[in-house]
Design an enzyme around this catalytic site. Sequence first.
Site, PDB file in Angstrom:
ATOM      1  N   HIS A 135       0.832  -1.205   0.000  1.00  0.00           N
ATOM      2  CA  HIS A 135       0.000   0.000   0.000  1.00  0.00           C
ATOM      3  C   HIS A 135       0.868   1.257   0.000  1.00  0.00           C
ATOM      4  O   HIS A 135       0.617   2.201  -0.761  1.00  0.00           O
ATOM      5  CB  HIS A 135      -0.921  -0.004   1.231  1.00  0.00           C
ATOM      6  CG  HIS A 135      -1.703   1.254   1.412  1.00  0.00           C
ATOM      7  ND1 HIS A 135      -2.974   1.427   0.910  1.00  0.00           N
ATOM      8  CD2 HIS A 135      -1.393   2.419   2.052  1.00  0.00           C
ATOM      9  CE1 HIS A 135      -3.415   2.633   1.225  1.00  0.00           C
ATOM     10  NE2 HIS A 135      -2.474   3.261   1.921  1.00  0.00           N
ATOM     11  N   GLU A 136       1.913   1.268   0.827  1.00  0.00           N
ATOM     12  CA  GLU A 136       2.769   2.456   0.916  1.00  0.00           C
ATOM     13  C   GLU A 136       3.605   2.638  -0.349  1.00  0.00           C
ATOM     14  O   GLU A 136       3.779   3.754  -0.834  1.00  0.00           O
ATOM     15  CB  GLU A 136       3.660   2.366   2.156  1.00  0.00           C
ATOM     16  CG  GLU A 136       2.893   2.349   3.465  1.00  0.00           C
ATOM     17  CD  GLU A 136       1.931   3.519   3.609  1.00  0.00           C
ATOM     18  OE1 GLU A 136       2.219   4.616   3.086  1.00  0.00           O
ATOM     19  OE2 GLU A 136       0.878   3.333   4.251  1.00  0.00           O
ATOM     20  N   HIS A 139       1.612   4.278  -3.023  1.00  0.00           N
ATOM     21  CA  HIS A 139       1.570   5.738  -2.940  1.00  0.00           C
ATOM     22  C   HIS A 139       2.752   6.356  -3.684  1.00  0.00           C
ATOM     23  O   HIS A 139       2.607   7.360  -4.390  1.00  0.00           O
ATOM     24  CB  HIS A 139       1.618   6.197  -1.475  1.00  0.00           C
ATOM     25  CG  HIS A 139       0.307   6.187  -0.768  1.00  0.00           C
ATOM     26  ND1 HIS A 139      -0.835   6.776  -1.289  1.00  0.00           N
ATOM     27  CD2 HIS A 139      -0.060   5.670   0.443  1.00  0.00           C
ATOM     28  CE1 HIS A 139      -1.840   6.620  -0.430  1.00  0.00           C
ATOM     29  NE2 HIS A 139      -1.395   5.959   0.623  1.00  0.00           N
TER      30      HIS A 139
END
Length: 270
Positions: A135-136, A139
Site C-alpha cells: 500500500h505504501e 503511494h
Amino acid sequence: MHPILRFLLIACGFASLLAACETAPVSGRSQVMLVSENEEREMGLQAYREVLSKEPLSRDAQTNAMVEKVGRRIANAAEHPPQELWRAPRFRWEFKTVDKNEPNAFCLPGGKVVVYTGLLPITKTETGMAVVIAHEVAHALARHGAERMSDQMVASVGTAAAAVALSATVSGRSRTYLPAMMAAVGAGATVGYILPMSRAQESEADRIGLVLMAMAGYDPREAVALWERMRAASSGKRQAEWLSTHPADTTRIADIKRWLPEALQYYKPR
C-alpha cells in the site's frame, strides 16, 4: 498589471498544468504534477534522513529481516510491472523499522520505506506486512505525495503563480516544501502537521497495492483479514493519523473484495 500580461500569465499557467498531467497506475486516473520526479526524490531523501535522525530504529534482527524481505519482494514487483500498468520506478530502495508503539508506515519518494513496530500486532504475518508495504509503495508509484503538494500549490497561489513555481530551483523548493512532502506521505507527525491524502488516493493505493503484493507472490486475499484486524484494533480508540483520512473500514473492505479478481490475475504463489 496590464490585462494582456495577466491573460498571458494565466494562459501559461493553464498550459503548464496541461503539460504536467499524468496518469495514475492501474486506475488510469488523471493527475496534475507540478513537482518533478527529481525534486520529489530529493525531498524524499531529505525527509528520510530527518525521520532517521529523530526516530529509534528497531534492534530486533528478526523483525528487521522480515520487513527487509517483504520490502525487497514488493520493490522487485514494482520494478518489473506488466507494461500496461505503470512505468518502472528509478528508486534506491531502503527499508527501516522504527521501534515505536504506533501503527504507522510510509514510503517516501525514491523508495524509502519506514515501518513502525506498532503495526506488528496487526499485520501478524509476513503476508499481512506485505499488505501494508505494498500500500505504501503504491503511494510512491502513483506519486501521491507530489500530487497532493501540487494540489496545495494550485489552491494556495493560483494557476499562474503555480506555473512560475515550476521554474524554481530544486534546492530552493526542496527547502520550502520538505515539511509538506513529509506530511503528504504520512510522516507529518515528525514535523508537527499532517497533509492528508485524499480518500481517492488512499483507495487507489489499496488497489495498486493488491496488484503489487500479488505480483510479489503474496496472496492479496489476506488484505481483507488485515483490514478487519485494523478495524478491530482501532475500535473505540482515537484513530491513528495513518488511518485518519482513509476510507471507512466497511467501504475499504468492500472495495478490496471488489478488486481482488483483478489482483489475483497476477498472483503466483511462492
